[in-house]
Design a protein around this motif. Structure first.
Motif, short mmCIF file in Angstrom:
data_model
loop_
_atom_site.label_atom_id
_atom_site.label_comp_id
_atom_site.label_asym_id
_atom_site.label_seq_id
_atom_site.Cartn_x
_atom_site.Cartn_y
_atom_site.Cartn_z
N SER A 163 0.88 -1.17 0.00
CA SER A 163 0.00 0.00 0.00
C SER A 163 0.91 1.22 0.00
O SER A 163 1.81 1.34 0.83
N TYR A 164 0.69 2.10 -0.96
CA TYR A 164 1.51 3.30 -1.09
C TYR A 164 0.82 4.47 -0.39
O TYR A 164 -0.37 4.70 -0.57
N VAL A 165 1.61 5.19 0.41
CA VAL A 165 1.11 6.34 1.16
C VAL A 165 2.03 7.52 0.87
O VAL A 165 3.25 7.38 0.93
N TRP A 166 1.43 8.67 0.56
CA TRP A 166 2.19 9.89 0.37
C TRP A 166 1.95 10.76 1.59
O TRP A 166 0.81 11.06 1.96
N ASP A 167 3.03 11.17 2.25
CA ASP A 167 2.89 12.01 3.44
C ASP A 167 2.52 13.44 3.01
O ASP A 167 2.43 13.72 1.81
N PRO A 168 2.26 14.34 3.93
CA PRO A 168 1.83 15.69 3.56
C PRO A 168 2.82 16.47 2.69
O PRO A 168 2.43 17.42 2.02
N SER A 169 4.08 16.04 2.65
CA SER A 169 5.09 16.72 1.83
C SER A 169 5.33 16.03 0.50
O SER A 169 6.11 16.52 -0.32
N GLY A 170 4.69 14.87 0.28
CA GLY A 170 4.88 14.13 -0.96
C GLY A 170 5.86 12.98 -0.86
O GLY A 170 6.11 12.29 -1.85
N VAL A 171 6.42 12.73 0.33
CA VAL A 171 7.32 11.59 0.53
C VAL A 171 6.49 10.31 0.41
O VAL A 171 5.40 10.20 0.98
N LEU A 172 7.01 9.34 -0.34
CA LEU A 172 6.29 8.10 -0.59
C LEU A 172 6.70 7.01 0.40
O LEU A 172 7.88 6.68 0.52
N LEU A 173 5.72 6.49 1.12
CA LEU A 173 5.94 5.37 2.04
C LEU A 173 5.42 4.10 1.39
O LEU A 173 4.31 4.07 0.87
N HIS A 174 6.23 3.06 1.42
CA HIS A 174 5.82 1.75 0.92
C HIS A 174 5.47 0.91 2.14
O HIS A 174 6.37 0.54 2.90
N LEU A 175 4.20 0.62 2.35
CA LEU A 175 3.78 -0.26 3.46
C LEU A 175 3.70 -1.66 2.88
O LEU A 175 2.78 -2.00 2.14
N VAL A 176 4.69 -2.48 3.20
CA VAL A 176 4.95 -3.75 2.51
C VAL A 176 4.63 -4.94 3.39
O VAL A 176 5.15 -5.07 4.50
N GLN A 177 3.78 -5.83 2.88
CA GLN A 177 3.51 -7.12 3.51
C GLN A 177 4.16 -8.18 2.62
O GLN A 177 3.71 -8.41 1.49
N TRP A 178 5.18 -8.81 3.12
CA TRP A 178 5.91 -9.83 2.35
C TRP A 178 5.13 -11.13 2.30
O TRP A 178 4.48 -11.50 3.26
N ASP A 179 5.24 -11.83 1.17
CA ASP A 179 4.65 -13.16 1.05
C ASP A 179 5.36 -14.16 1.94
O ASP A 179 4.74 -15.02 2.55
N GLN A 180 6.68 -14.04 2.01
CA GLN A 180 7.51 -14.91 2.83
C GLN A 180 8.20 -14.04 3.87
O GLN A 180 8.60 -12.91 3.57
N PRO A 181 8.39 -14.55 5.08
CA PRO A 181 9.09 -13.76 6.11
C PRO A 181 10.46 -13.30 5.61
O PRO A 181 11.18 -14.05 4.96
#
Length: 125
Positions: free
Chosen positions: A106-124
């Motif tokens: 899930s991609y999230v852009w903070d109030p300044s436009g910085v992109l956060l990648h919220l990553v759930q891996w298939d494998q640990p």
């Protein structure tokens, strides 16, 4: 090769509105460990980063952070609810997407436009 005997790596993240960005990262669960008028140290998931009261649009829009999460769909829902409050103008979130490298993101852009990648891996990892 030089052996720096490094023990930590911390990045600097830009903030267009320093106060708003501090609130944003605290709302995401970041622990504000220290702050002055122009710099804040956050702890997040056992790592640290600096938020700085400094902004260049091109830099902010090319700056990214990768954050491993347990559940990308739940993170998306939580972010969507948080952003619906209207507290964080300019921030946005995208539904989780399957990526070829073995994760749901899930991609999230903070109030300044910085992109956060919220990553759930298939494998640990």
């Amino acid at each position: 090769m030089i052996d720096l005997q490094a023990s930590a790596l911390r990045t600097f993240i830009p903030a267009q509105d320093f106060s708003l960005s501090k609130e944003f990262y605290q709302a995401l669960g970041g622990e504000l460990e220290w702050s002055d008028a122009h710099l804040a140290l956050f702890r997040f998931a056992g790592a640290h980063f600096y938020l700085q009261d400094y902004y260049i649009k091109e830099w902010a829009e090319n700056c990214m952070m990768h954050i491993t999460v347990q559940d990308a769909a739940a993170s998306y829902s939580s972010m969507k609810a948080l952003l619906a409050s209207g507290r964080f103008a300019g921030a946005r979130v995208a539904e989780p997407k399957r990526e070829a490298y073995g994760a749901s993101v899930s991609y999230v852009w903070d109030p300044s436009g910085v992109l956060l990648h919220l990553v759930q891996w298939d494998q640990p990892q």
